[in-house]
Every structure is written in structure tokens, then in C-alpha cells.
Design a protein around this motif. Sequence first.
Motif, PDB file in Angstrom:
ATOM      1  N   VAL A  13       1.031  -1.101  -0.169  1.00  0.00           N
ATOM      2  CA  VAL A  13      -0.079  -0.102   0.186  1.00  0.00           C
ATOM      3  C   VAL A  13       0.892   1.086  -0.088  1.00  0.00           C
ATOM      4  N   VAL A 128      -1.858  -0.801  -4.226  1.00  0.00           N
ATOM      5  CA  VAL A 128      -1.860  -2.232  -3.776  1.00  0.00           C
ATOM      6  C   VAL A 128      -1.437  -3.013  -4.899  1.00  0.00           C
ATOM      7  N   ILE A 141     -10.500  -5.114  -0.490  1.00  0.00           N
ATOM      8  CA  ILE A 141      -9.697  -4.381   0.536  1.00  0.00           C
ATOM      9  C   ILE A 141     -10.503  -3.018   0.420  1.00  0.00           C
ATOM     10  N   LEU A 143      -9.730   0.771   2.304  1.00  0.00           N
ATOM     11  CA  LEU A 143      -8.821   1.642   2.612  1.00  0.00           C
ATOM     12  C   LEU A 143      -9.744   2.747   3.453  1.00  0.00           C
ATOM     13  N   MET A 185      -6.504  -0.240   7.020  1.00  0.00           N
ATOM     14  CA  MET A 185      -6.944  -1.247   5.731  1.00  0.00           C
ATOM     15  C   MET A 185      -7.552  -2.193   6.322  1.00  0.00           C
TER      16      MET A 185
END
Length: 226
Positions: A13, A128, A141, A143, A185
Amino acid sequence: MKTTLKLLGAAAVTAMSFNANAVLVIDSFTTPQGNTPATAIYDSVSDFTAVSNEVAAAEALGGYRELIIDKTGGDPDTNATIKVAAGKLQYGNEPGVTSVGTVRWDGGLGASSLGGLDLTSYGNTFIVNVTFLDLASGFDITLKAYTGAAVSSYTFHGDAIGQYGVNFSNLLGAADLTSITALEMVITGSAGLDLSVDSADIPEPASLALVGLSLLGLGALRRRQA
């Protein structure tokens, strides 16, 4: 044996800007973290109660890292796990298990304070990087950026090896990205999923190769969203 999905070498990240001139390390995952340095933080009961652990980690943004795991489905006595070992964040579900794993950087001990960090002074895009994947179902995922109680977030799905880019402007919500008090995350895992993350940072765009890779990642996201 577990079915294995790994994001080896990254789900790195990062955030990248053409104007940045310094590197902001979010986390390089070098400080081991688990019930012991060799074992994971695990949740074996689907009871809507997460298991968490926080450690001082000099390499982590704000000097602390909190790991949270919440098993959301699966047979009794099967585990969802999260830990930091061997320089990687490692998240995994045993067969039949689903879970949500979270990494939180908040300045330590629930303080939710990164001192009003200005993310925009370092970059404009989270990257990512997925380098290994053997589950066709992939992963999700999210964020998240916080300013106090206000939060902005963006979720993407990954189902192939490659880089995924999330521009700061994609994060929706009320957080002020020029005054961040916490970052998260969040990994939503399907049955049998394993993954590893080895770094999270906001680097200066030191090479055109990195810039090109970030643009390829953004293109991959757009194709998935389309």
C-alpha cells in the motif's frame, strides 16, 4: 491444508504523487506481532466479537500498529488469523472460514491521533500490488482515512496478480485528507484465503517505472469497475 492466496512482496500500500519529495512509511511490518512473535492473533468463534492486539512498532505510522480479526462464518474450532511475522502482514482463513481483518494506524493505544497528518503533501494515490494469487474468488480491501470521528473510505476487489490504484479522490466521506488522525486497511476474506503484505508507504515517484506501474493499476481498477 489451507487453500492459499498470497500477496507476496506486497499488497504494497503506497501513495504516489508527481510533486512529492519525501517518503512517508506507513508500515514495513518488521516488528513481529501476535499472541507471541511466532503465533497469530486468531478468532475461532463467529460471535460478532473481534480479537485485537496492539504493539509499539517503530516502523509503523504513529509508532503503533493494531491488528484486529473477526471471524464471520465457518465451523466451530476453525480459525481466522492475522499476524506480522517474517517482515509481512499475514492474514488467513481456514477452509470454510470467512472473516474481516483490519490493520489500524492511529498513533497508539486507541489515541486515534496521527497529529493531523497531511496525506496530500506526500502523494495522491494508494497503490496495492498483488504478486501471487491462487483463488479465483479474490479478495476485497477497504482503505479508510479518519479525521476524528469522520471517515472516508473506498473498497476495491482484486482477482488477479497486478497493481491496484486508489486515488485519494476515490475515498468518499467526511474525513479531511489534509488532517488525518488514523488510517485503516480492512481485508474481507473468503473461505480458505491467505495473504501477505510486506509494506505500506507513500514514496516519492523516484522512477518512471513506478509511475507507469501505478497507472497500469488504476487502469485495472477501472476495467473491473466497468
